[in-house]
Design an enzyme around this catalytic site. Sequence first.
Site, mmCIF file in Angstrom:
data_model
loop_
_atom_site.group_PDB
_atom_site.id
_atom_site.type_symbol
_atom_site.label_atom_id
_atom_site.label_comp_id
_atom_site.label_asym_id
_atom_site.label_seq_id
_atom_site.Cartn_x
_atom_site.Cartn_y
_atom_site.Cartn_z
ATOM 1 N N GLU A 254 5.411 -80.684 27.221
ATOM 2 C CA GLU A 254 6.414 -81.317 28.708
ATOM 3 C C GLU A 254 6.358 -80.327 29.719
ATOM 4 O O GLU A 254 5.705 -79.512 29.955
ATOM 5 C CB GLU A 254 8.092 -81.260 28.182
ATOM 6 C CG GLU A 254 8.682 -81.946 29.288
ATOM 7 C CD GLU A 254 9.282 -81.023 29.588
ATOM 8 O OE1 GLU A 254 9.282 -81.382 31.272
ATOM 9 O OE2 GLU A 254 10.284 -79.695 29.070
ATOM 10 N N CYS A 288 11.879 -78.534 35.691
ATOM 11 C CA CYS A 288 11.194 -80.524 35.966
ATOM 12 C C CYS A 288 11.575 -80.910 36.186
ATOM 13 O O CYS A 288 10.480 -82.413 37.017
ATOM 14 C CB CYS A 288 9.935 -79.689 34.909
ATOM 15 S SG CYS A 288 11.253 -79.858 33.125
HETATM 16 C C1 UN1 Z 1 13.605 -78.505 33.412
HETATM 17 O O1 UN1 Z 1 13.737 -78.982 33.673
HETATM 18 O O2 UN1 Z 1 12.939 -77.483 33.405
HETATM 19 O O3 UN1 Z 1 18.069 -81.370 32.066
HETATM 20 C C2 UN1 Z 1 14.485 -77.772 31.812
HETATM 21 C C3 UN1 Z 1 18.681 -79.988 32.439
HETATM 22 C C4 UN1 Z 1 17.928 -78.744 31.260
HETATM 23 C C5 UN1 Z 1 17.047 -78.881 31.017
HETATM 24 C C6 UN1 Z 1 15.718 -78.290 32.188
HETATM 25 N N1 UN1 Z 1 18.560 -78.936 30.234
HETATM 26 O O4 UN1 Z 1 18.538 -80.377 33.282
#
Ligand code: UN1
Length: 506
Positions: A254, A288
């Site tokens: 991912e 991300c």
């Molecule tokens: C990430 O953005 O690296 O959905 C993970 C979210 C978190 C996880 C983010 N539960 O913003």
Amino acid sequence: MSQHATAHVSGHYIGGEWIDGHGSVTFESENPATGESLATFRRGTAADVDAALAAAEDAFEEWRSLSYIDRAEYLWDIYHELRDRHAELGEIVSRECGKEISEGKADVTEAWHMVEWAAGNARHPHGDVVPSEVAGKDSYMRRKPRGVVSCITPWNFPVAIPFWHMAIALVEGNTVVWKPAEQTPWCGQIIAEMFEDAGIPDGVFNMVQGYGDAGSALVDDSRVDTVLFTGSAEVGHEIADTVGGEPGKLAACEMGGKNGIIVTEDADLDIAVHSAVMSSFKTTGQRCVSAERLIVHTDVYDEFKARFVEIAEDIAVGDPLEASTFMGPAIEADHVAKIRSHNELAVEEGAEVLVDRFELEAAEIPDGHAEGHWVGPFVYEIEYDGDLRCLNEECFGPHVALLEYDGDVERALEIHNDTPYGLAGAIISEDYRQLNAFRDRADVGLAYANLPCIGAEVQLPFGGVKKSGNGYPSAREAIEAVTERTAWTMNNSTEIEMAQGLSADI
Ligand code: UN1
């Protein structure tokens, strides 16, 4: 008693032992808000990874032969420890990766949610009973663990994401070798101590600290059956390419995003502005799933822009341990340089800069934090052109473009989908037809309506399409990556009768 990160040099956890390993090089965990060193760690080598994989391979047969529920019991111990140490660990997360304190705590909460999901799943029915054409013949779908799973995790969720990978891999009966991010080895150390305290059998869980060379060794080795990776697109694509060339090995990766939010002509602008601020600036844009493109209908563009800019001008950047802080620092000096180059690129490509707080004013930097890696919001508007690099390349910082569109949801979707990435996205609209169009046609793995595009819960699949991923290293979908399925067919009669009318006469 467990060790904690102190002045001494902490090592790797391999085969149930804390070891210094083969390398003599050490590295520091740095507090990005102050620049101070928090602790010193051994940098793992390919030889350390080799030892960890050997330990994981040796431990596999015994671990897989335990029941699901017995395996889950070890995770339940960790679940309780994560809950009991919530405040302490949340603060360590904030100190080591610079996230403001509520985010530090949410990271720990998300970790125990995943442990709860994976360990709880051990008491749920597994597999399917499948009918047969032949009376007296039963088929079942059974799962079995793949073997040794490598887990490579990022710094921005240094507690939650390791558990996305490891809780599921372990409950399903695999053994694990984990490399924490080199920016967050202290969190890595604490998690390894939790596995030690839980008494997990030697070699079932192994942790090697280090950088990309240790990570590559964890991908390339033929003893590895599955690689679970969450991190940058660059590394993820390399992993997917390497693993794709090896039959029998799997990778679920991912990666990043260039995530967008569409604000339609009838949107509730309170929700739109709130969602955009949360998505663009929470975690200093270093999720991300953070938004870097706000695609706003011309009818509401000016009002949205004015309100968004006003908040961006004012949002509190500062000490992550202060509850009043909204944004902590960037993770490291190199990352500040990267964010700077993205801001500069946008200007070169014709951006009209609306907010430039990249260099904070001296008065905004908290006392004693002058060495921190500070960056503030950078907001620009630009005429949409699908070829612009600034609209296609992920910055991973508080850097966001406002794009005005005229027309219907099809036009908004065309702009939204015109990036190589496809992780997360949102639409803010009161019109169910536009919402449904987004649900059905946005090129993303995580789609939100009237919400920020951050903040997914662990029971949902987490992953993207296009350049954002080749798998879902979390929740139910991660089970696919760490197990094989067997179609088990059993005859309960004393005769052999075949399906498809095939003659059984001999
Ligand atoms: C990430 O953005 O690296 O959905 C993970 C979210 C978190 C996880 C983010 N539960 O913003």
